[in-house]
Design a protein around this motif. Structure first.
Motif, mmCIF file in Angstrom:
data_model
loop_
_atom_site.group_PDB
_atom_site.id
_atom_site.type_symbol
_atom_site.label_atom_id
_atom_site.label_comp_id
_atom_site.label_asym_id
_atom_site.label_seq_id
_atom_site.Cartn_x
_atom_site.Cartn_y
_atom_site.Cartn_z
ATOM 1 N N CYS A 154 0.826 -1.218 0.000
ATOM 2 C CA CYS A 154 0.000 0.000 0.000
ATOM 3 C C CYS A 154 0.855 1.261 0.000
ATOM 4 N N CYS B 124 5.887 2.054 4.153
ATOM 5 C CA CYS B 124 6.586 1.525 5.332
ATOM 6 C C CYS B 124 7.968 1.014 4.924
ATOM 7 N N LYS C 111 0.520 -8.009 5.040
ATOM 8 C CA LYS C 111 1.045 -7.992 3.658
ATOM 9 C C LYS C 111 2.531 -7.629 3.657
ATOM 10 N N HIS D 243 -4.987 0.440 5.097
ATOM 11 C CA HIS D 243 -3.719 1.133 5.362
ATOM 12 C C HIS D 243 -3.428 0.934 6.850
ATOM 13 N N PRO D 244 -3.147 -0.312 7.246
ATOM 14 C CA PRO D 244 -3.192 -0.648 8.677
ATOM 15 C C PRO D 244 -2.303 0.210 9.575
ATOM 16 N N LEU D 245 -1.178 0.691 9.053
ATOM 17 C CA LEU D 245 -0.295 1.450 9.950
ATOM 18 C C LEU D 245 -0.847 2.843 10.270
HETATM 19 S S1 SF4 Z 1 0.610 -0.687 5.950
HETATM 20 FE FE1 SF4 Z 1 1.163 -2.779 5.330
HETATM 21 S S2 SF4 Z 1 0.889 -2.848 3.114
HETATM 22 FE FE2 SF4 Z 1 0.948 -0.701 3.724
HETATM 23 S S3 SF4 Z 1 3.086 -0.108 3.439
HETATM 24 FE FE3 SF4 Z 1 2.827 -0.702 5.591
HETATM 25 S S4 SF4 Z 1 3.372 -2.864 5.681
HETATM 26 FE FE4 SF4 Z 1 3.039 -2.348 3.520
#
Ligand code: SF4
Length: 685
Positions: free
Chosen positions: A18, A22, A51, A180-182
């Protein structure tokens, strides 16, 4: 797989999924490469979602494309790179000779680096074709005209980590906890500090679970909700009159427009109670710094541009812009979708957001690119290209890193139309559904197998060095574009991505101070970075807007219903979205074993009341049908879904055979989010 590492055995990289960007390290290990967490990364502080943790699984995957392949009957013939590129160059030249450059289409990729996308569109335009676009058309194209008109800049205003400083976070059409889990890390930090979270979403998503107030809105009624909130804010005098007076134009027209949207009228349209609309409006307006987050629940509508405009209006009338904790956050999809747009891989923009109708801006590019004459005016969008192929107006399509067959709406139609092309070339890391119907397939290196920069949704430009050798004869998209362009006589004399980034800095003002070294430092640089010593600009619009006269434009919009409504034949509505385990069309995550174990098949969420009415039991294989086709899915009977609406994730090819191809008239994005449908037990089961 040869692993190329720095002395400490660690190679920094950027997550390929995404758009949060990160960071993590690829570690050289005895059993193959592994992940080492990057604890000091400013966006993810070492954490990765499922992911990100599984990202390396695609690198050594047995299904990776290893050699150029030419269609031979129903199968493929392995050919050399020389033959492959000569064939593609020959087909391009013949198309130009027979039909002109307007018969060529180029689809770039928000998965590829800035340097690759920059050279891809440069090659297309130097050949005389206006038909350049990418998957940004299907996720955030409404953000571009709406925020350009409002602020003069179509991008996220504040960094993700700044959400921790928000007194109120209002997420509308964004299930960020899954998609966008973070982001959730920083939203929860705001909550720990006393911040309030409002989530407007038709589904009871994991994001709604962490909200203090969930507005379970009817599908496609966002403008009515936003106008209802602005009605309350203006009627109760909660707007920021100083900000409105000094920094905006258009407030009076908006006040006139939203007068009609009383909380009671907005409640009738949206299904959210008038008291909840009042409460949300007061909390958003009164908080010292409020942030709005939105995603494809806002953009993927036939009125997506209006939806984004209304979000910008709300932020503007409350003055929640240009300072820490405030801001507007379009949460982009793919890892480099912001970068692909910055690089001009769009039918309506050249690099640096130079409009295709801006004669002076295009003249500057002509000078920078050696005096060539460049095409002006709107090209074919990603959605228009298959239609033009069906009509015979597009004869050759070159696709770099995009699975258009799966990601297009009403995808069965698109597949039929693409079959009408004279020549389809696809460059990718796997044999995607689009590659399967191509004439020529070129094997590409994945992100960790090549060097280049990526721009995250927060405008953070980061360099990702090559850490691993690509499999077989796969090579970087950059080297393929350079060799092809030279066969076409374009004289692309670049030694590597560093030299391309330096040219980008000369052409795109906001990248002028970004070098390979600066982008390679921890956390890279956040643009605009107009000169070498400039520190970057984490928060936009602090002193003024880039719009004319430095003032933002408030632009009043009315609620328009979705294009499809329930009918006797199609009594339900279908909406689509993402799940935490998968990504986009699934070409990478559906090949990742650990992810597929957790989410192996397509499902459809059904409210228990609808399940009773249509004879569906939890776990049944059911058929979902729209005016465009039918697809099977495993039924999940759940109260997460409101009555009368079904939800399906779009990571499996079947989902987009169902979605609507009605488009937003401005941004040309299809209405993926609303389609009239019916459901029943699968025939014969
Ligand atoms: S939130 Fe998950 S998918 Fe998005 S950049 Fe971070 S690790 Fe990767």
């Amino acid at each position: 797989m040869t692993i190329i590492m720095a002395d400490d055995g660690l190679s920094p990289t950027v997550c390929p999924y995404c758009a949060l960007g990160c960071g993590f390290y690829i570690r050289k290990g005895e059993g193959g490469p592994g992940i080492e967490y990057m604890l000091d990364h400013p966006t993810n502080e070492g954490a990765l979602c499922p992911k990100g943790n599984a990202a390396l699984e695609v690198l050594g995957h047995p299904e990776r494309l290893r050699f150029p392949l030419l269609k031979a009957g129903d199968g493929w013939r392995r050919i050399s790179w020389e033959e492959a590129l000569a064939r593609l160059a020959g087909e391009i030249k013949e198309t130009i000779r027979d039909y002109g450059p307007g018969a060529l289409g180029f689809l770039g990729s928000a998965k590829c680096t800035n340097e690759e996308n920059y050279l891809f569109q440069k090659m297309a335009r130097l050949l005389g074709s206006k038909n350049v676009d990418c998957c940004a058309r299907r996720c955030h194209s409404p953000t571009i005209p709406a925020l350009n008109r409002a602020f003069g800049a179509a991008c996220m205003t504040n960094p993700i980590s700044d959400l921790a400083n928000s007194g109120c976070i209002f997420a509308i059409g964004s299930n960020f906890a899954e998609n966008h889990p973070l982001v959730a890390r920083w939203a929860l930090r705001a909550k720990d500090r006393g911040g309030f979270i409002i989530v407007a979403d038709p589904r009871l998503t994991p994001t709604a679970w962490l909200a203090d107030l969930h507005l379970q809105i009817n599908l496609g009624t966002d403008v009515a909700l936003l106008n209802g909130m602005m009605n309350v804010i203006i009627e109760e005098g909660l707007y920021n009159s100083k900000f409105v007076e000094e920094r905006t134009v258009g407030f009076e027209e908006l006040a006139d427009k939203v007068r009609w949207y009383t909380p009671e009228r907005a409640a009738e349209i949206t299904g959210v109670s008038a008291s909840s609309i009042l409460r949300a409006a007061r909390i958003y307006a009164r908080s010292p710094a409020s942030a709005i987050l939105y995603s494809m629940g806002i953009t993927q509508h036939s009125h997506g541009t209006d939806n984004v405009t209304a979000c910008a209006d709300l932020a503007l009338i409350c003055g929640h812009l240009g300072r820490s904790g405030a801001g507007l956050y379009p949460l982009r999809g793919q890892n480099n979708v912001q970068g692909a747009c910055d690089m001009g891989v769009l039918a309506d923009f050249y690099p640096g957001s130079v409009s295709v109708s801006d004669a002076e801006g295009i003249r500057r590019l002509e000078v920078a690119w050696g005096g060539a004459s460049l095409p002006k005016g709107m090209g074919m969008t990603a959605e228009a290209m298959p239609v033009a192929a069906g009509d015979g107006d597009l004869r050759l399509l070159y696709v770099m890193g995009e699975d258009i067959v799966n990601s297009d709406s009403a995808s069965s139609r698109g597949r039929r139309e693409l079959a009408n092309l004279d020549f389809l070339a696809v460059q990718d890391i796997f044999m995607t559904e689009t590659a399967e119907i191509a004439d020529l397939v070129l094997p590409a290196a994945a992100w960790a197998e090549k060097a280049g920069s990526y721009t995250s949704t927060e405008r953070r430009v980061q360099w990702s060095p090559r850490a691993i050798d690509p499999p077989g004869e796969a090579r970087s998209d950059l080297s393929t574009i350079i060799r092809l362009a030279n066969l076409l006589g374009l004289n692309f004399d670049y030694s590597g991505p560093e030299e391309v980034l330096a040219e980008i800095g000369r052409v795109v003002k906001s990248y002028a101070g970004i070098t390979r070294e600066r982008a390679g430092a921890r956390g890279g640089v956040i643009w605009p970075c107009p000169f070498l010593d400039h520190p970057g600009t984490p928060i936009l619009h602090q002193d003024g807007f880039s719009a004319p006269e430095g003032r933002a434009r408030i632009f009043a919009v009315d609620y328009q219903p979705p294009a499809e409504e329930r009918s006797q034949d199609y009594p339900l509505l279908l909406t689509t979205g993402r799940v935490v385990i998968h990504y986009n069309a699934g070409s990478m995550t559906r090949r990742s074993l650990s992810l597929m174990r957790r989410a192996p098949e397509l499902f459809v969420e059904v409210n228990p009341g609808d399940a009773d009415q249509w004879g569906v039991v939890d776990g049944d294989l059911v058929e979902v049908e729209t005016r465009r086709g039918e697809a099977w899915a495993r039924a999940r009977v759940t109260t997460r879904q409101e009555r009368g609406v079904l939800f399906m994730p779009f990571h499996f090819p079947e989902t987009n055979t169902l979605t609507s191809d009605v488009i937003d008239p401005v941004a040309r994005i299809p209405e993926f989010k609303v389609a009239a449908c019916r459901i029943g037990k699968m025939k014969g089961v």
